[in-house]
Design a protein around this motif. Structure first.
Motif, PDB file in Angstrom:
ATOM      1  N   LEU A  23     -17.281  -3.791 -21.340  1.00 56.64           N
ATOM      2  CA  LEU A  23     -16.322  -3.463 -20.284  1.00 56.64           C
ATOM      3  C   LEU A  23     -15.312  -2.418 -20.751  1.00 56.64           C
ATOM      4  N   THR A  24     -14.851  -2.548 -21.993  1.00 54.77           N
ATOM      5  CA  THR A  24     -13.898  -1.584 -22.536  1.00 54.77           C
ATOM      6  C   THR A  24     -14.524  -0.203 -22.660  1.00 54.77           C
ATOM      7  N   SER A  25     -15.805  -0.156 -22.973  1.00 50.80           N
ATOM      8  CA  SER A  25     -16.484   1.133 -23.136  1.00 50.80           C
ATOM      9  C   SER A  25     -16.530   1.929 -21.831  1.00 50.80           C
ATOM     10  N   PHE A  26     -16.508   1.241 -20.683  1.00 55.17           N
ATOM     11  CA  PHE A  26     -16.510   1.947 -19.403  1.00 55.17           C
ATOM     12  C   PHE A  26     -15.263   2.809 -19.237  1.00 55.17           C
ATOM     13  N   PHE A  43     -33.018   5.400 -18.629  1.00 50.40           N
ATOM     14  CA  PHE A  43     -33.249   4.910 -19.989  1.00 50.40           C
ATOM     15  C   PHE A  43     -32.059   5.210 -20.904  1.00 50.40           C
ATOM     16  N   GLU A  44     -31.417   6.342 -20.693  1.00 51.80           N
ATOM     17  CA  GLU A  44     -30.217   6.659 -21.461  1.00 51.80           C
ATOM     18  C   GLU A  44     -29.096   5.679 -21.138  1.00 51.80           C
ATOM     19  N   LEU A  45     -28.994   5.317 -19.860  1.00 49.30           N
ATOM     20  CA  LEU A  45     -27.966   4.367 -19.443  1.00 49.30           C
ATOM     21  C   LEU A  45     -28.208   2.995 -20.057  1.00 49.30           C
ATOM     22  N   ILE A  46     -29.459   2.533 -20.026  1.00 49.25           N
ATOM     23  CA  ILE A  46     -29.796   1.240 -20.633  1.00 49.25           C
ATOM     24  C   ILE A  46     -29.497   1.266 -22.130  1.00 49.25           C
ATOM     25  N   GLY A  47     -29.833   2.389 -22.766  1.00 49.25           N
ATOM     26  CA  GLY A  47     -29.569   2.531 -24.197  1.00 49.25           C
ATOM     27  C   GLY A  47     -28.085   2.463 -24.511  1.00 49.25           C
ATOM     28  N   LEU A  48     -27.286   3.090 -23.649  1.00 44.81           N
ATOM     29  CA  LEU A  48     -25.841   3.090 -23.831  1.00 44.81           C
ATOM     30  C   LEU A  48     -25.271   1.679 -23.656  1.00 44.81           C
ATOM     31  N   LEU A  49     -25.757   0.974 -22.638  1.00 53.58           N
ATOM     32  CA  LEU A  49     -25.298  -0.404 -22.403  1.00 53.58           C
ATOM     33  C   LEU A  49     -25.673  -1.320 -23.566  1.00 53.58           C
ATOM     34  N   LEU A  50     -26.886  -1.163 -24.074  1.00 56.16           N
ATOM     35  CA  LEU A  50     -27.321  -1.972 -25.210  1.00 56.16           C
ATOM     36  C   LEU A  50     -26.528  -1.644 -26.463  1.00 56.16           C
TER      37      LEU A  50
END
Length: 200
Positions: A23-26, A43-50
């Motif tokens: 949440l802080t990363s947003f 896929f980049e978004l999923i990678g960033l979330l992970l």
């Protein structure tokens, strides 16, 4: 503390650290999310979330290591210094807050303002004070100084890797989950220890 309670503490703290870091990363890393949203790359978004979730798990584990290290140090201090231990903890709290301002300011660029470093130390002390007051209210008056010591000194020690990094992104990305995980463990511990088994 039974193994079942410890497992509960471990997993809930782990989830808390991962969720808060994400949440802080947003907010802190909004530019990184903007790059994968325009144009949209799933896929980049999923990678960033992970990545940020995994980073939060690491912060949580650091917090848990610090917490159990503190429990050991506190027992050692009580055994060795006895009645002097609270006074020593107060001294270390003041020394840590001074270092948090002074050494960070000395390492800053020439002409940098002192106020951001003072406000950071004050904010850490304010949050720690609130948590320590809650701990004292829910347990006993002797718990205040150890709780304040843990929230200020141990959190700062855990925070050192981010404080030594360039830029402010990881400073804020790390401190929020650390404070939350440390407060959570501190306030949950006596609840777990006081929980009586259900009658059959």
């Amino acid at each position: 503390m039974t193994s079942r309670k410890w497992v509960h503490l471990f997993w809930t703290t782990l989830v808390l650290g991962g969720a808060l870091t994400l949440l802080t990363s947003f907010v802190v890393k909004a530019d990184a999310y903007a790059q994968v949203l325009q144009p949209f790359d799933f896929f980049e978004l999923i990678g960033l979330l992970l990545f940020f979730s995994g980073l939060g798990f690491i912060f949580s584990i650091i917090s848990q290591m610090g917490f159990f290290a503190y429990l050991t140090v506190n027992q050692f201090g009580l055994g060795m210094f006895k009645g002097l231990w609270p006074a020593i903890q107060v001294f270390l709290i003041v020394f840590t807050l001074f270092d948090l301002v002074y050494f960070r300011y000395q390492a800053a660029d020439e002409g940098a303002s002192l106020w951001p470093y003072l406000l950071t130390a004050f904010a850490l002390l304010a949050v720690s004070y609130v948590v320590a007051r809650i701990k004292r209210k829910e347990t006993n008056s002797k718990a205040f100084i150890p709780a304040l010591f843990f929230m200020v000194v141990v959190t700062t020690v855990e925070w050192v890797p981010a404080l030594q990094s360039e830029g402010q992104d990881y400073v804020w990305l790390m401190i929020i989950p650390l404070l939350a995980c440390n407060a959570y463990q501190l306030l949950l511990l006596h609840r777990l220890n006081n929980k009586e088994p259900k009658s059959k």
